[in-house]
Scaffold this active site. Structure first.
Site, PDB file in Angstrom:
ATOM      1  N   ASP A  24       0.796  -1.248   0.000  1.00 56.09           N
ATOM      2  CA  ASP A  24       0.000   0.000   0.000  1.00 56.09           C
ATOM      3  C   ASP A  24       0.824   1.290   0.000  1.00 56.09           C
ATOM      4  O   ASP A  24       0.445   2.277   0.663  1.00 56.09           O
ATOM      5  CB  ASP A  24      -0.975   0.012   1.187  1.00 56.09           C
ATOM      6  CG  ASP A  24      -1.927  -1.167   1.152  1.00 56.09           C
ATOM      7  OD1 ASP A  24      -1.888  -1.950   0.190  1.00 56.09           O
ATOM      8  OD2 ASP A  24      -2.714  -1.319   2.114  1.00 56.09           O
ATOM      9  N   LYS A 129      -6.563  -5.005  -3.368  1.00 52.11           N
ATOM     10  CA  LYS A 129      -7.227  -5.661  -2.231  1.00 52.11           C
ATOM     11  C   LYS A 129      -8.230  -4.681  -1.628  1.00 52.11           C
ATOM     12  O   LYS A 129      -7.956  -3.497  -1.522  1.00 52.11           O
ATOM     13  CB  LYS A 129      -6.194  -6.112  -1.190  1.00 52.11           C
ATOM     14  CG  LYS A 129      -5.399  -4.981  -0.549  1.00 52.11           C
ATOM     15  CD  LYS A 129      -4.327  -5.550   0.357  1.00 52.11           C
ATOM     16  CE  LYS A 129      -3.503  -4.499   1.042  1.00 52.11           C
ATOM     17  NZ  LYS A 129      -4.192  -3.719   2.060  1.00 52.11           N
ATOM     18  N   LYS A 132      -7.738  -4.824   4.708  1.00 52.28           N
ATOM     19  CA  LYS A 132      -6.413  -4.604   5.287  1.00 52.28           C
ATOM     20  C   LYS A 132      -5.446  -5.714   4.892  1.00 52.28           C
ATOM     21  O   LYS A 132      -4.336  -5.449   4.441  1.00 52.28           O
ATOM     22  CB  LYS A 132      -6.508  -4.521   6.811  1.00 52.28           C
ATOM     23  CG  LYS A 132      -6.854  -3.144   7.355  1.00 52.28           C
ATOM     24  CD  LYS A 132      -8.300  -2.878   7.367  1.00 52.28           C
ATOM     25  CE  LYS A 132      -8.638  -1.516   7.972  1.00 52.28           C
ATOM     26  NZ  LYS A 132     -10.040  -1.166   7.680  1.00 52.28           N
ATOM     27  N   VAL A 157       2.969   0.334   4.414  1.00 59.44           N
ATOM     28  CA  VAL A 157       2.253   1.194   5.352  1.00 59.44           C
ATOM     29  C   VAL A 157       0.802   0.726   5.459  1.00 59.44           C
ATOM     30  O   VAL A 157       0.247   0.221   4.489  1.00 59.44           O
ATOM     31  CB  VAL A 157       2.297   2.667   4.886  1.00 59.44           C
ATOM     32  CG1 VAL A 157       3.726   3.178   4.906  1.00 59.44           C
ATOM     33  CG2 VAL A 157       1.699   2.873   3.491  1.00 59.44           C
ATOM     34  N   CYS A 162      -2.241  -2.513   7.778  1.00 56.67           N
ATOM     35  CA  CYS A 162      -2.165  -3.470   6.659  1.00 56.67           C
ATOM     36  C   CYS A 162      -0.926  -4.360   6.707  1.00 56.67           C
ATOM     37  O   CYS A 162      -0.981  -5.516   6.266  1.00 56.67           O
ATOM     38  CB  CYS A 162      -2.271  -2.731   5.341  1.00 56.67           C
ATOM     39  SG  CYS A 162      -3.942  -2.062   5.125  1.00 56.67           S
ATOM     40  N   GLN A 202       7.670 -13.543  21.779  1.00 57.69           N
ATOM     41  CA  GLN A 202       7.344 -14.958  22.051  1.00 57.69           C
ATOM     42  C   GLN A 202       8.053 -15.876  21.059  1.00 57.69           C
ATOM     43  O   GLN A 202       7.460 -16.819  20.512  1.00 57.69           O
ATOM     44  CB  GLN A 202       5.832 -15.188  21.992  1.00 57.69           C
ATOM     45  CG  GLN A 202       5.042 -14.300  22.953  1.00 57.69           C
ATOM     46  CD  GLN A 202       3.553 -14.555  22.862  1.00 57.69           C
ATOM     47  OE1 GLN A 202       3.077 -15.583  23.330  1.00 57.69           O
ATOM     48  NE2 GLN A 202       2.836 -13.625  22.250  1.00 57.69           N
TER      49      GLN A 202
HETATM   50  C1  C5J Z   1      -3.281   0.503   5.493  1.00 60.10           C
HETATM   51  C2  C5J Z   1      -5.144   1.647   6.555  1.00 60.10           C
HETATM   52  N1  C5J Z   1      -2.737   0.305   4.304  1.00 60.10           N
HETATM   53  N2  C5J Z   1      -4.404   2.140   7.523  1.00 60.10           N
HETATM   54  N3  C5J Z   1      -4.598   0.939   5.540  1.00 60.10           N
HETATM   55  O1  C5J Z   1      -2.644   0.343   6.501  1.00 60.10           O
HETATM   56  O2  C5J Z   1      -6.339   1.836   6.527  1.00 60.10           O
END
Ligand code: C5J
Length: 225
Positions: A24, A129, A132, A157, A162, A202
């Site tokens: 993203d 997509k 997320k 990001v 995501c 963990q």
């Molecule tokens: C992503 C969002 N890409 N924060 N989307 O993290 O909505």
């Protein structure tokens, strides 16, 4: 085999079985006037992830890794947009509304596209997509299995939304994930740190975490790029 010093333990991968996933890196998240800003975020905080990811993308191309670029967004008719997502919060513009970079988080708009620094090259997979996670309602798993991919190097990001969701989905499907800390970014520094800790805690319950320099050094030592 390439071995990367990572948290909580060295991460080993075979380039032929590894994909770099760039999640993203769209104008909608990293530039003013997009989805991220409509939610009240300071989008400049995400831009630090772009330069290190550019270096990793360059190395991945030299190593001939599978490269996957994801884009979060919706069909122009918004038929794939759940009300639970559309109506959340109090943004200045909602998904599908006309903004300075075209319709917010909508396929085909300028804001939905990937930033020029990380633009997909010919032959790389671009995966749209609606949610997320990159596995939900997409053919990502089929694409990876068809290529024999077992290991994923994750960038993108935002770290705790995501990227973390995709790392969890991948882990549940049996993929070994390395998340590159400096190649991810969040509007909230505390969430960025916590998300990375949740992944490697963990004994690596979701995956491994390292900086891009550790990966690039390991590739150089391996004499592969
Ligand atoms: C992503 C969002 N890409 N924060 N989307 O993290 O909505």
């Amino acid at each position: 085999m390439i071995t990367v010093p990572a948290d909580p333990s060295p991460y080993e991968f075979e380039p032929a079985r590894t994909a770099l996933v760039c999640i993203d890196f769209q104008r909608d998240f990293v530039e003013p006037g997009g989805f991220g800003e409509t939610l009240g975020n300071d989008v400049s905080s995400l831009r630090s992830a772009i330069a290190p990811t550019e270096r990793v993308l360059d190395a991945a191309r030299q190593l001939r890794l599978t490269v996957i670029h994801t884009r979060e967004g919706h069909r122009p008719d918004l038929a794939d947009l759940f009300p639970a997502k559309r109506d959340r919060g109090a943004p200045t513009l909602r998904i599908g509304d006309e903004g300075p970079m075209g319709r917010i988080l909508t396929r085909g708009s300028r804001g939905h596209d990937i930033v020029p620094e990380l633009y997909p090259a010919a032959g790389e997979v671009v995966l749209d997509k609606p949610c997320k996670g990159a596995f939900y309602a997409t053919d990502l798993e089929t694409i990876l299995r068809a290529r024999g991919v077992t290991h994923l190097v994750l960038t993108g990001v935002t770290t705790e939304v995501c990227v973390q969701t995709t790392a969890r989905e991948a882990n549940d499907r049996g993929f070994d994930c390395l998340v590159l800390a400096d190649c991810t970014g969040s509007y909230f520094p505390q969430f960025h740190r916590a998300a990375l800790q949740m992944i490697s805690a963990q004994g690596g319950i979701v995956g491994w975490v390292a900086d891009s320099a550790a990966l690039l050094d390991a590739i150089r030592i391996g004499g592969r790029a």
